[in-house]
Design an enzyme around this catalytic site. Structure first.
Site, mmCIF file in Angstrom:
data_model
loop_
_atom_site.group_PDB
_atom_site.id
_atom_site.type_symbol
_atom_site.label_atom_id
_atom_site.label_comp_id
_atom_site.label_asym_id
_atom_site.label_seq_id
_atom_site.Cartn_x
_atom_site.Cartn_y
_atom_site.Cartn_z
ATOM 1 N N SER A 109 41.616 9.482 16.564
ATOM 2 C CA SER A 109 42.003 9.810 16.287
ATOM 3 C C SER A 109 42.453 10.750 15.050
ATOM 4 O O SER A 109 42.359 12.027 15.014
ATOM 5 C CB SER A 109 43.322 10.381 16.904
ATOM 6 O OG SER A 109 43.572 10.045 18.433
ATOM 7 N N LYS B 236 50.806 15.792 21.072
ATOM 8 C CA LYS B 236 50.518 16.029 19.797
ATOM 9 C C LYS B 236 50.535 17.340 19.349
ATOM 10 O O LYS B 236 50.793 17.081 17.873
ATOM 11 C CB LYS B 236 49.000 16.059 19.465
ATOM 12 C CG LYS B 236 48.660 14.302 20.096
ATOM 13 C CD LYS B 236 46.567 13.909 19.326
ATOM 14 C CE LYS B 236 46.752 12.817 20.083
ATOM 15 N NZ LYS B 236 45.129 12.513 19.481
#
Length: 441
Positions: free
Chosen positions: A332, A375
């Protein structure tokens, strides 16, 4: 049976069925991700026979030694992460992801459930203590930074304990004042040696506080007195006040988190140093990022301290991921590392209201990642305004609550050119596609 023989009892499953008295109950298996092997057997292997619908209709308990039909039982298992659950066991489960709460959801949970529970546990009533929604929001944003509400519950408990002490002291002092006044009215001051007389003034007894007025209202000033200085008061903009810093978004078993990436350069021999207890995937992302920037240095006019387009020519680079005690790994951080290094070599500041996530390829493509909802909620909790996501993750934005989508601006990128244009004010020397920026969902 001799006294040294082990006691034979039914297993937990059969014993639970015996307790409820039906053959179709609901079983809750709490935290199955913490299963471990022992000298007496492997619990994960035993659960395979219990949870598999193809074979649990003739489950055999070692105490009964006869087949028992478990096909009508509904099993619900909880886990913080699926990474530690054996693959064979996980394959027999239907996984339901439970994301973190939004701030609005936390406020509702606090006022509907947590505050009434804490008031009851501490012997208080709503007529004695009131916590308005604005104060609850202050606790959420300034004293907790979590996906759930466990820390919020503890903070509310601390407030209730502090108020309960004040109420108890006030009741004791009020009773003592009443007793003193009664004795004075009866002329009993001389007869009572256990009550110390206190001079009465405009505000009551000098040196003896009056009982607090009810209800006690907790405001933001009272929070600091009870909970201490705010734990999360540092502005994100302070971290991005110099080149070489970018904000990424990471997923953890406890929800989404902000992940700062810092970079510095110095004279050296072209070495890349990585610190912050990183996993192999993060290390690969860092090497991919520096290789892509070196191959595109002329395109973006990136040079080292000596003015060379070879960014590692007589230059060492140090990449650091703060919170080094926490293990960080996963695909990520690629776009964040590229943006951080681009800021370092260009001398430009990354926008202080931007966070990003996404993996990269050596050719500069942005690949999709998981945990988008967690997120995005982490970025929203931190007060950020723009989130950069892989274009192939655009479908995941449908899971984001509407109030969060209205507060954020989403940029979906398919290549690193688009990421850099969205991360810096005024773009990054390559014009973005029309309509790419400031797209609101």
């Amino acid at each position: 049976m001799s006294s040294g023989s082990p006691i034979q009892i039914p297993g937990r499953i059969i014993n639970g069925l015996k307790t409820v008295g039906v053959n179709n109950p609901v079983f809750l298996l709490d935290e199955v991700d913490k299963l471990g092997k022992s000298l007496q057997g492997d619990p994960a292997a035993a659960l395979l026979e219990v949870l598999d619908p193809e074979q649990n209709h003739n489950f055999t308990d070692h105490y009964l030694n006869v087949a028992f039909d478990l096909s009508q039982v509904l099993f619900i298992a909880t886990a913080n992460t699926t990474a530690t659950i054996p693959a064979a066991l996980l394959d027999r489960m239907e996984v339901i992801q439970v994301p973190g709460y939004t701030q609005e959801e936390k406020i509702e949970i606090a006022h509907r459930h947590l505050i009434p529970k804490q008031l009851d546990q501490h012997g208080l009533t709503p007529q004695q203590l009131q916590i308005p929604p604005a104060t609850t929001l202050g606790i959420i944003t300034r004293y907790t930074r979590e996906a759930g509400v466990r820390s919020l519950d503890r903070k509310l408990g601390a407030i209730c304990r502090a108020v309960a002490v004040k109420v108890a002291e006030g009741q004791h002092r009020g009773a003592k004042l009443e007793r003193t006044d009664a004795l004075e009215a009866e002329g009993g001051r001389e007869r009572s040696e256990d009550v110390e007389p206190q001079p009465i003034g405009d505000s009551g007894a000098a040196g003896l506080a009056l009982p607090p007025e009810m209800p006690i209202l907790i405001d933001l000033h009272a929070l600091k007195d009870i909970l201490g200085p705010p734990m999360y008061e540092m502005e994100v903009s302070e971290r991005l006040s110099q080149p070489g810093v970018a904000i990424g978004l990471a997923w953890t078993p406890l929800g989404g988190e902000l992940m700062f990436v810092e970079a510095s350069r110095m004279d050296g021999e072209g070495q890349l140093t990585l610190t912050g207890q990183l996993g192999d995937v993060m290390k690969e992302s860092a090497h991919l990022a520096i290789s892509w920037l070196r191959s595109n240095a002329k395109k973006y006019h990136l040079t080292n301290a000596s003015g060379s387009f070879d960014l590692l020519d007589n230059t060492d680079i140090h990449l650091h991921f703060p919170a080094g005690a926490v293990t960080k790994d996963g695909p990520s951080a690629g776009v964040t590392i590229v943006t951080c290094l681009a800021s370092l070599f260009s001398g430009r500041l990354v926008r202080s209201d931007v966070a990003m996530t996404g993996e990269i390829t050596l050719r500069g493509l942005v690949l999709p990642v998981g945990g988008i909802k967690d997120k995005v909620l982490a970025a929203h909790r931190a007060g950020l305004k723009r989130v950069i996501l892989p274009q192939r993750n655009e479908k995941d934005l449908e899971e984001i609550p509407g109030n969060v989508r209205r507060d954020l601006s989403f940029v979906t990128a398919s290549c690193l050119d688009e990421v850099l244009n969205a991360a810096f004010d005024g773009g990054f020397s390559v014009k973005a596609r029309p309509g790419l920026l400031n797209s609101k969902l």
